[in-house]
Design a protein around this motif. Structure first.
Motif, PDB file in Angstrom:
ATOM      1  N   GLY A 224       0.804  -1.224   0.000  1.00 45.12           N
ATOM      2  CA  GLY A 224       0.000   0.000   0.000  1.00 45.12           C
ATOM      3  C   GLY A 224       0.833   1.267   0.000  1.00 45.12           C
ATOM      4  N   LYS A 225       2.161   1.115   0.037  1.00 36.36           N
ATOM      5  CA  LYS A 225       3.005   2.308   0.010  1.00 36.36           C
ATOM      6  C   LYS A 225       4.402   1.971  -0.506  1.00 36.36           C
ATOM      7  N   ALA A 226       5.106   3.023  -0.908  1.00 35.70           N
ATOM      8  CA  ALA A 226       6.505   2.909  -1.318  1.00 35.70           C
ATOM      9  C   ALA A 226       7.313   3.881  -0.471  1.00 35.70           C
ATOM     10  N   ILE A 227       8.429   3.411   0.056  1.00 40.95           N
ATOM     11  CA  ILE A 227       9.279   4.240   0.916  1.00 40.95           C
ATOM     12  C   ILE A 227      10.471   4.733   0.096  1.00 40.95           C
ATOM     13  N   LEU A 228      10.607   6.046   0.008  1.00 39.63           N
ATOM     14  CA  LEU A 228      11.659   6.652  -0.814  1.00 39.63           C
ATOM     15  C   LEU A 228      12.622   7.456   0.053  1.00 39.63           C
ATOM     16  N   HIS A 229      13.892   7.356  -0.269  1.00 40.03           N
ATOM     17  CA  HIS A 229      14.899   8.198   0.379  1.00 40.03           C
ATOM     18  C   HIS A 229      15.357   9.221  -0.650  1.00 40.03           C
ATOM     19  N   ILE A 230      14.628  10.317  -0.669  1.00 38.88           N
ATOM     20  CA  ILE A 230      14.876  11.372  -1.652  1.00 38.88           C
ATOM     21  C   ILE A 230      15.861  12.371  -1.074  1.00 38.88           C
ATOM     22  N   ASN A 231      16.844  12.737  -1.840  1.00 37.36           N
ATOM     23  CA  ASN A 231      17.856  13.672  -1.355  1.00 37.36           C
ATOM     24  C   ASN A 231      17.421  15.117  -1.565  1.00 37.36           C
ATOM     25  N   PHE A 232      17.304  15.822  -0.432  1.00 36.55           N
ATOM     26  CA  PHE A 232      17.052  17.260  -0.437  1.00 36.55           C
ATOM     27  C   PHE A 232      18.317  17.964   0.058  1.00 36.55           C
ATOM     28  N   ASP A 233      18.409  19.254  -0.210  1.00 36.59           N
ATOM     29  CA  ASP A 233      19.509  20.024   0.360  1.00 36.59           C
ATOM     30  C   ASP A 233      19.363  20.042   1.884  1.00 36.59           C
ATOM     31  N   THR A 234      20.491  20.096   2.579  1.00 39.14           N
ATOM     32  CA  THR A 234      20.487  20.005   4.037  1.00 39.14           C
ATOM     33  C   THR A 234      19.622  21.073   4.678  1.00 39.14           C
ATOM     34  N   ASP A 235      18.668  20.606   5.520  1.00 36.89           N
ATOM     35  CA  ASP A 235      17.759  21.488   6.259  1.00 36.89           C
ATOM     36  C   ASP A 235      16.941  22.383   5.330  1.00 36.89           C
ATOM     37  N   LYS A 236      16.741  21.914   4.091  1.00 35.27           N
ATOM     38  CA  LYS A 236      15.939  22.664   3.126  1.00 35.27           C
ATOM     39  C   LYS A 236      14.968  21.712   2.437  1.00 35.27           C
ATOM     40  N   ALA A 237      14.046  22.296   1.674  1.00 36.78           N
ATOM     41  CA  ALA A 237      13.073  21.478   0.950  1.00 36.78           C
ATOM     42  C   ALA A 237      13.391  21.430  -0.540  1.00 36.78           C
ATOM     43  N   SER A 238      14.533  21.938  -0.960  1.00 37.63           N
ATOM     44  CA  SER A 238      14.903  21.936  -2.376  1.00 37.63           C
ATOM     45  C   SER A 238      15.531  20.596  -2.753  1.00 37.63           C
ATOM     46  N   LEU A 239      15.131  20.068  -3.907  1.00 36.15           N
ATOM     47  CA  LEU A 239      15.587  18.768  -4.358  1.00 36.15           C
ATOM     48  C   LEU A 239      17.013  18.829  -4.895  1.00 36.15           C
ATOM     49  N   GLN A 240      17.798  17.807  -4.578  1.00 31.62           N
ATOM     50  CA  GLN A 240      19.081  17.638  -5.236  1.00 31.62           C
ATOM     51  C   GLN A 240      18.858  16.922  -6.565  1.00 31.62           C
ATOM     52  N   GLU A 241      19.909  16.849  -7.386  1.00 29.68           N
ATOM     53  CA  GLU A 241      19.754  16.309  -8.742  1.00 29.68           C
ATOM     54  C   GLU A 241      19.230  14.878  -8.748  1.00 29.68           C
ATOM     55  N   ASP A 242      19.792  14.021  -7.899  1.00 25.08           N
ATOM     56  CA  ASP A 242      19.310  12.642  -7.876  1.00 25.08           C
ATOM     57  C   ASP A 242      17.921  12.535  -7.274  1.00 25.08           C
ATOM     58  N   GLY A 243      17.545  13.514  -6.429  1.00 22.69           N
ATOM     59  CA  GLY A 243      16.184  13.564  -5.912  1.00 22.69           C
ATOM     60  C   GLY A 243      15.193  13.859  -7.032  1.00 22.69           C
ATOM     61  N   GLN A 244      15.595  14.698  -7.969  1.00 22.44           N
ATOM     62  CA  GLN A 244      14.743  15.011  -9.108  1.00 22.44           C
ATOM     63  C   GLN A 244      14.538  13.784  -9.989  1.00 22.44           C
ATOM     64  N   GLU A 245      15.558  12.941 -10.067  1.00 21.74           N
ATOM     65  CA  GLU A 245      15.437  11.711 -10.859  1.00 21.74           C
ATOM     66  C   GLU A 245      14.372  10.784 -10.269  1.00 21.74           C
ATOM     67  N   ILE A 246      14.279  10.750  -8.932  1.00 14.23           N
ATOM     68  CA  ILE A 246      13.245   9.924  -8.302  1.00 14.23           C
ATOM     69  C   ILE A 246      11.859  10.501  -8.584  1.00 14.23           C
ATOM     70  N   VAL A 247      11.741  11.811  -8.578  1.00 10.18           N
ATOM     71  CA  VAL A 247      10.465  12.456  -8.917  1.00 10.18           C
ATOM     72  C   VAL A 247      10.047  12.069 -10.332  1.00 10.18           C
ATOM     73  N   ASP A 248      11.003  11.978 -11.237  1.00  5.79           N
ATOM     74  CA  ASP A 248      10.700  11.552 -12.603  1.00  5.79           C
ATOM     75  C   ASP A 248      10.099  10.143 -12.615  1.00  5.79           C
ATOM     76  N   GLU A 249      10.611   9.266 -11.759  1.00  6.26           N
ATOM     77  CA  GLU A 249      10.088   7.903 -11.681  1.00  6.26           C
ATOM     78  C   GLU A 249       8.676   7.885 -11.081  1.00  6.26           C
ATOM     79  N   ILE A 250       8.421   8.768 -10.113  1.00  3.80           N
ATOM     80  CA  ILE A 250       7.064   8.849  -9.547  1.00  3.80           C
ATOM     81  C   ILE A 250       6.080   9.297 -10.625  1.00  3.80           C
TER      82      ILE A 250
END
Length: 334
Positions: A224-250
């Motif tokens: 019923g769910k998928a657990i993702l470890h998405i990389n954001f910038d430290t203490d921020k909500a901005s996506l890092q490059e590999d985090g954006q790649e996971i968003v592409d998969e979603i």
């Protein structure tokens, strides 16, 4: 005047001879000092390392009469699928990686360990089969090199083993090839035991694959769910490059199933205040949601929530566990 000049000239010549003798003595002393560590070669040139035949299989060594392998299992005391090992070449440190076998030898049949028997048996054997000796001697004098060599310490299921920096415990490094593979051997003994550290060299292979849309679908269908470890910038909500790649998969997941609706739920570890963690987790969930909307996903199919550190997967007592707790979950909306 002439006598004075002659005396002065003689003085200069005598002073020059004394200096030459001192220089010769210094060179001879340096040469003696440089041979103390019995350096065989400065670096490992694998094109010059012998390819040995008919020596059996890894780990290649058995116990001679009078000795036995401690906690022996499949010819080894300890085994590691992947490790690194620091090897002293006489002038520098040569770092290797691969599978590591450790053989610790002790006396057999109730007898004490015999260091002379160990040394004679294994040094003679390595020389006989034609392994190349890279180095034999004491720990280097250079403190930085000593510190690196002391990293050769491995904790296995039964014990911790490694190169020991102690008096009367010289060690040797050998290299050989066999069956298309490269091997490094470190061997050391003291009055209590003997150790052989043999490594089959192999470059590290990354086996972690990108969390794909197909895997997300499998996990959601199953739990019923998928657990993702998405990389954001430290203490921020901005996506890092590999985090954006996971968003592409979603996005690919959602495009493949137009009926699928997801709750995007952010989670943090317990670092920082409860209020900050709540805010950060909500911001990160919203970042993912709006990034999906920017890719053409109908935002009506999405929700974003933040739970801060209130729902940890593991206790926040190590950095590894904290990393597991910093996550985004995709929860299927029924």
């Amino acid at each position: 005047m002439k006598k004075t000049a002659i005396v002065a000239l003689l003085g200069i010549l005598m002073f020059s001879c004394k200096n030459e003798k001192k220089e010769e003595q210094k060179i001879e002393t340096d040469q003696v000092e440089n041979t103390k560590e019995q350096t065989v070669s400065k670096d490992i040139n694998w094109s010059e390392i012998p390819d040995l035949k008919d020596i059996g299989n890894f780990p290649f060594f058995t116990a001679p009469a009078g000795l036995k392998i401690s906690n022996e299992k499949e010819g080894l005391s300890e085994f590691f699928d992947y490790e690194t090992m620091q090897n002293y070449t006489g002038s520098s440190i040569y770092t290797t990686e691969g599978k590591l076998g450790i053989l610790t030898f002790e006396g057999s049949d109730g007898k004490d360990f015999n260091q002379k028997l160990f040394d004679k048996s294994f040094y003679d054997y390595l020389d006989k089969i034609g392994a190349k000796q890279i180095y034999k001697g004491e720990f280097p004098e250079d403190e930085k090199q000593r510190a690196i060599l002391e990293k050769n310490s491995w904790t296995g299921k039964k014990r911790t083993s490694g190169l020991l920096r102690e008096s009367d415990s010289p060690f040797a490094v050998y290299a050989f090839k066999n069956g298309g593979k490269k091997y490094i051997v470190n061997i050391q003994s003291n009055s209590a035991q003997g150790n052989i550290f043999i490594m089959e060299l192999k470059d590290f292979e990354q086996t972690i694959k990108k969390y794909s849309a197909a895997q997300m679908k499998t996990d959601i269908d199953k739990t019923g769910k998928a657990i993702l470890h998405i990389n954001f910038d430290t203490d921020k909500a901005s996506l890092q490059e590999d985090g954006q790649e996971i968003v592409d998969e979603i996005a690919a997941l959602l495009n493949a199933d137009p009926k699928l609706k997801l709750s995007i739920e952010g989670h943090t570890d317990n670092s920082g205040t409860e209020a900050r963690n709540q805010t950060l987790s909500s911001q990160r969930a919203n970042t993912v949601m709006y990034a999906l909307a920017a890719k053409g996903i109908d935002i009506q199919r999405l929700k974003a929530k933040g739970f801060g550190s209130s729902k940890p997967l593991k206790t926040n007592d190590t950095e590894e566990n904290k990393a597991e707790n910093r996550r985004v979950e995709l929860v299927k909306i029924q």
